[in-house]
Scaffold this motif. Structure first.
Motif, PDB file in Angstrom:
ATOM      1  N   THR A   1      47.184  28.540  38.451  1.00  0.00           N
ATOM      2  CA  THR A   1      45.841  28.003  38.244  1.00  0.00           C
ATOM      3  C   THR A   1      44.985  28.902  37.353  1.00  0.00           C
ATOM      4  OG1 THR A   1      45.211  29.030  40.338  1.00  0.00           O
ATOM      5  CG2 THR A   1      45.845  26.711  40.410  1.00  0.00           C
ATOM      6  N   ARG A   2      44.955  30.190  37.684  1.00  0.00           N
ATOM      7  CA  ARG A   2      44.110  31.112  36.920  1.00  0.00           C
ATOM      8  C   ARG A   2      44.599  31.231  35.481  1.00  0.00           C
ATOM      9  NH1 ARG A   2      44.912  36.314  35.527  1.00  0.00           N
ATOM     10  NH2 ARG A   2      46.823  36.290  36.736  1.00  0.00           N
TER      11      ARG A   2
ATOM     12  N   LEU B   1      38.024  36.110  35.270  1.00  0.00           N
ATOM     13  CA  LEU B   1      39.230  35.353  35.619  1.00  0.00           C
ATOM     14  C   LEU B   1      40.484  36.204  35.447  1.00  0.00           C
ATOM     15  CD1 LEU B   1      38.412  31.878  34.040  1.00  0.00           C
ATOM     16  CD2 LEU B   1      38.696  32.373  36.464  1.00  0.00           C
TER      17      LEU B   1
ATOM     18  N   PHE C   1      41.075  38.454  38.451  1.00  0.00           N
ATOM     19  CA  PHE C   1      41.430  37.795  39.707  1.00  0.00           C
ATOM     20  C   PHE C   1      42.958  37.721  39.845  1.00  0.00           C
ATOM     21  CE2 PHE C   1      42.591  33.415  41.309  1.00  0.00           C
ATOM     22  CZ  PHE C   1      42.696  33.814  42.626  1.00  0.00           C
TER      23      PHE C   1
ATOM     24  N   SER D   1      36.871  35.387  41.822  1.00  0.00           N
ATOM     25  CA  SER D   1      36.395  35.853  40.523  1.00  0.00           C
ATOM     26  C   SER D   1      34.887  36.074  40.486  1.00  0.00           C
ATOM     27  CB  SER D   1      36.774  34.838  39.439  1.00  0.00           C
ATOM     28  OG  SER D   1      36.137  33.590  39.680  1.00  0.00           O
TER      29      SER D   1
ATOM     30  N   VAL E   1      39.596  30.287  43.503  1.00  0.00           N
ATOM     31  CA  VAL E   1      39.459  31.018  42.246  1.00  0.00           C
ATOM     32  C   VAL E   1      38.014  31.467  42.062  1.00  0.00           C
ATOM     33  CG1 VAL E   1      39.700  30.879  39.731  1.00  0.00           C
ATOM     34  CG2 VAL E   1      41.374  29.739  41.208  1.00  0.00           C
TER      35      VAL E   1
ATOM     36  N   LYS F   1      48.781  33.694  46.507  1.00  0.00           N
ATOM     37  CA  LYS F   1      47.565  34.498  46.389  1.00  0.00           C
ATOM     38  C   LYS F   1      47.659  35.753  47.250  1.00  0.00           C
ATOM     39  CE  LYS F   1      44.651  30.452  45.583  1.00  0.00           C
ATOM     40  NZ  LYS F   1      43.678  29.540  46.197  1.00  0.00           N
TER      41      LYS F   1
END
Length: 980
Positions: A35-36, A269, A272, A71, A67, A493
């Motif tokens: 995703t990031r 971002l 993260f 972030s 996210v 994550k």
């Protein structure tokens, strides 16, 4: 200042850049769980307009919150983001329908903003569409193109991929057209959205359609417009509908965000990375390579003899397993040695695959090998048998058992896990004693782990090996295939490696199998001699997880994926007559197959047929539940279910009255169905004309589906909405449907309640159906179990509501009670005669136990006719329950009238050598979840078989037929062993 909206959904990332109301940049891409990284990639792709600029930014979406928190960037809840975009660009919208990758939602405007969203299942979303395209072996754009050429719509469930596949695969296996299936998939999604999400609130006015599927799939859009009867002015498919939530996030950004420099957003971002430890882990599958080597060596012992087909000379026997998604074949020698085998996806066209198999077999055999017998099993059994003139067909439970005994003669439990199917068989006294199938979810099957392997960028064979030696497999639980994505994302994550996730998913498959499908309390519930098979068990990680979870060593044949075909070949040998009728090589060269859809009009079942025509003029008609489409007549064996249905349908008209008080409507469903003789006599005595709603159908269901407030209520209850709508359309003066906490007291149990749904559904209908605000709806609280109290309460109610004198109500009630007793006596007598006829003909008797409304053909899908076609006489539980001796204390609280009947019926069946009992359960019925276990206890304690069949919107009877034919095979195999 520029505004950035980032929508990170379950499967895609969308990025938009706005200046005021002008869209400067947009992107839409799948993220494959990255995703990031994908969000960063899309932002940097817009650097030509963003570099060095001050921006305001907001994230949204189902995966965006995590996210955003990590972030430090602002987050906008996706409903408000979507609403912001709609209010900016389409302010007069009444509702929004949005379909995403795993999310589906409806947002209602007008008054307070209200959202309805899918909760525990991803049926009807983009992921569901992807799953169905894979099933049809086409891309999603190809699926859409197919739907444009449809000729008919099949009823298909959309709540889960398993349900949908249960309806779709038999259509394909029996020659149905992919074009029709594609359009039917879209219709199922519409039904799921309207019935499952709208939850009783009407979708009307100007409807905005958003999300990727509704942007890119023309056929899906057309099904929504047609079903909701929307005009071109009311069905709005806006430009950029696939990124609307991201546009809304950008619109909200000035309210939520301080100014950032673009590079600062990218840096936040970039930093993260998620967590750095796996908080919850499982024991490793293998602690060392030596442990794995010993495991592999042990399982390598379960191997058949192999012989090389190119060198073999002699007789052979062919077995074919035409499964739901794959086709397998095995050619064996008379001693069981495997000469040749085949395993492939059927690509939705099993006939073409079997044609390839036979061409290869004949090429390999030449003149050296003579095929003296052939047999087929699996979902496509009947079609393949007729197409290629195979000698025999057998139920797959028998085929798998026959194969398993080759590797463990004492086998007492079989578990077969395929791509989307799971079958578990308990073996007792040498025969299949009970069958357990996955009926609600595929999260314990091969497609479950394969979908994650693909999402994480690995071939399935490689992915399954990654976790064999991982020291800390992630504990992911066992959930819906789609919703497990969130568990996987969270594990990533938290720092879980791909290897850790691979091992964790193997454990998840096992847990789903053991605790959701088998529902085992401990390993002893399964048995001591367990044989595992199916393609999923070729995965060593899954097999190891299974053994660790049970604390047992099991047998996995080397040919685990071929066991159905191997068993069919053994069956062909055992039943060979010295020659085979199988299609010859010359006939095969001229073989052709054409399939056309049709609908049988022989009865109210309206079976969806597929007419298969072969090159030599032969025809095979599939989809029928009786022999009428084949030119024959329905079975003449006794069928009390059919008799009861006809008896209830006669409860309409004026009776002995004159109809002068008007027309009163009675819904033909739930408990009203059994009580019709009572209410018909009552109202006709009062000079009302009784009008029944039509017999249930899929069309009737759709008539009321938009007012159904709960997707989890049973299908019989959902149908009542259509019955009420139909009665209103018939123009009755009033609809009578009382609330009844209690049923008649039959003195069988500890009490005599109706289940809560049956008891109070009139209240729910009144609260959720706008129609009932325009029609007189009479729903008094009454109790038929107390005649004197009923006479007072109903007398006062009808005097005030319909001006009926109390004395007339009392007189009519006396006649009604007598009529109901006559009906019960007629039912018992009809059952007695049916049993007598069956016994004089030497026919086994099956007691079909369930609720009174299970006689409705839309609810039972013609199961009673299927049973008689298999050679059973059918009686119902109320035909035999009165014959049970006395009352017996149950292991559960016995407080429901219908369940108490079933317990007594089971007790009586246990005393009869020629009877078996099958319970019909409406999917989602809470009380019957307990009832089934108690019925099983009663039957098994007396050495009887017990079969439970769950029925729902799904119309496919493939799994039902497996159960019934397995019951039949067990009875034939065991003779008197299970006969009391």
């Amino acid at each position: 200042m520029l505004q950035i909206g980032i929508d990170i959904g379950s499967t895609t990332v969308k990025v938009t850049v706005l200046r005021g109301g002008e869209l400067l940049y947009r992107s839409y891409e799948r993220h494959y769980s990255n995703t990031r990284e994908k969000a960063l990639e899309q932002l940097r792709a817009a650097s030509s307009i963003l570099a060095g600029r001050e921006v305001r930014v907001a994230l949204t979406g189902s995966a965006g919150l995590g996210v955003a928190k990590a972030s430090g960037l602002p987050f906008a809840q996706e409903v408000y983001a979507t609403a912001a975009a709609v209010e900016r660009f389409i302010p007069d919208a009444d509702a929004v329908v949005e379909l995403g990758g795993e999310d589906a939602k409806i947002i209602f405007f007008g008054g307070a903003l209200e959202e309805r969203m899918n909760g525990s299942c991803a049926g009807g979303t983009g992921a569901f569409i992807d799953q169905m395209a894979t099933l049809l072996n086409v891309s999603v754009p190809e699926l859409d193109a197919l739907s444009a050429r449809y000729e008919k719509i099949y009823p298909i469930a959309s709540r889960c991929g398993v349900f949908a596949k249960s309806d779709i695969q038999p259509i394909l296996n029996q020659g149905g057209r992919k074009e029709d299936v594609a359009a039917s998939i879209y219709q199922a999604i519409v039904d799921q959205t309207v019935g499952g999400l709208a939850q009783g609130r009407e979708l009307a006015g100007k409807i905005i359609f958003l999300g990727g599927p509704l942007t890119f799939l023309t056929g899906l859009r057309e099904r929504f417009v047609d079903t909701l009867a929307l005009s071109s002015d009311d069905a709005i498919f806006p430009e950029n509908a696939d990124v609307f939530a991201a546009i809304g996030a950008a619109i909200l950004a000035p309210e939520l965000s301080e100014p950032f420099r673009f590079e600062e957003v990218c840096e936040l971002l970039e930093r993260f990375q998620g967590g750095d430890a796996v908080p919850d882990s499982m024991p490793p599958l293998f602690s060392s390579h030596e442990e794995y080597d010993a495991f592999a060596a042990r399982h390598a012992l379960a191997v058949p003899d192999f012989r090389e087909i190119t060198e073999y000379v002699g007789d052979a026997y062919l077995g074919i397993d035409a499964g739901s998604t794959t086709t397998k074949a095995a050619l064996v020698a008379p001693d069981g040695a495997l000469l040749w085998s085949f395993y492939s996806s059927n690509h939705g066209n099993p006939v073409a695959i079997v044609m390839e198999i036979l061409e290869e077999v004949y090429a390999q055999c030449g003149d050296r090998v003579a095929i003296l017998g052939s047999a087929v099993t699996g979902y496509g059994e009947e079609l393949i048998k007729h197409a290629f003139k195979l000698d025999a067909g057998l139920v797959e439970t028998s085929a798998h058992l026959m194969a398993a005994r080759r590797f463990d003669p004492d086998v007492d439990f079989l578990i077969d896990i395929g791509g989307q199917d799971m079958k578990c068989f308990k073996i007792r006294n040498g025969a299949v004693d009970s069958i357990l199938l996955n009926e609600a979810c595929s999260s314990g099957c091969g497609s479950f782990i394969e979908s994650f392997a693909s999402a994480l960028g690995h071939p399935i064979a490689e992915f399954s090996k990654l976790g064999l030696f991982d020291p800390e497999p992630a504990n992911l639980g066992s959930r819906c295939t789609v919703f497990m994505n969130s568990s996987v994302k969270q594990a990533q994550k938290d720092g879980a490696s791909v290897a850790s996730i691979s091992a964790g998913l193997s454990y998840s498959i096992v847990k789903n199998a053991v605790y959701k499908v088998i529902r085992a309390a401990n390993a002893d519930d399964l048995g001591r001699h367990i044989v595992v098979q199916g393609g999923t068990f070729l995965n060593d990680a899954v097999l190891r997880g299974f053994e660790l979870e049970l604390g047992l060593e099991v047998t996995r044949p080397v040919i685990a994926g071929l066991m159905g075909a191997y068993g069919a070949a053994l069956f062909a040998y055992a039943h060979s007559v010295g020659a085979s009728a199988i299609i010859t090589s010359d006939e095969l060269s001229r073989f052709t197959h054409v399939a056309k859809p049709s609908v049988c009009s022989g009865c109210t079942n309206r079976c969806a047929l597929t007419v298969n025509t072969f090159g030599d003029g032969r025809r095979f008609i599939s989809g029928n539940r009786c022999s009428k489409p084949l030119g024959g007549e329905k079975s003449t064996l006794p069928n009390v279910v059919a008799w009861k249905l006809k008896r209830m349908l006669d409860c309409c008209g004026k009776g002995d009255g004159d109809g002068s008080r008007g027309r009163i409507g009675l819904p033909f469903g739930l408990n009203m169905l059994e009580n019709l003789p009572f209410w018909y006599e009552f109202f006709t005595r009062l000079n009302f004309e009784v009008v029944l709603s039509p017999v249930s159908s899929r069309e009737l269901y759709r008539k009321g589906q938009k007012t159904i407030p709960s997707d989890t209520v049973c299908y019989p209850a959902k149908l009542l909405h259509g019955h009420i709508e139909a009665l209103a359309e018939l123009g009755v003066d009033a609809i009578f449907y009382p609330c009844m906490s209690y049923n008649f007291d039959e003195l069988r149990g500890d009490n005599h309640y109706n289940c809560p749904v049956v008891a109070y559904y009139p209240e729910l209908l009144k609260a959720n159906m706008p129609t009932l605000k325009r029609v007189r709806f009479l729903d008094p609280y009454v109790g038929l179990h107390r005649p004197k109290e009923l006479a007072v309460k109903l007398g006062e109610y009808l005097q005030s509501s319909l001006s009926v004198p109390i004395r007339e109500t009392r007189s009519a009630l006396t006649a009604a009670y007598a009529a109901y007793e006559r009906y019960r006596a007629d039912t018992f007598e009809h059952g007695r005669v049916a049993i007598e006829i069956a016994r004089s003909a030497g026919v086994p008797i099956l007691v079909l136990a369930g609720r009174p409304y299970h006689i409705d053909p839309e609810i039972n899908h013609g199961i009673d006719e299927l049973i008689t076609s298999l050679g059973f006489a059918v009686v119902t539980e109320d035909c035999v329950a009165p014959l049970a001796n006395g009352k017996e204390k149950r292991g559960v609280l016995n407080q429901w009238t219908f369940q108490a009947r079933m317990y007594d019926a089971a007790r009586y069946v246990c005393t009869q050598p020629d009877m078996q009992i099958v319970q019909l359960v409406s999917f989602g019925c809470g009380t019957d979840a307990i009832t089934s276990d108690e019925l099983r206890t009663i039957c098994e304690s007396h050495g009887k078989l017990f079969t439970s069949i769950k029925i729902d919107e799904i119309t496919n009877l493939g799994a039902v037929k497996i159960r019934l034919r397995s019951l039949q095979a067990a009875m034939e195999s065991l003779g008197g062993a299970h006969n009391g």
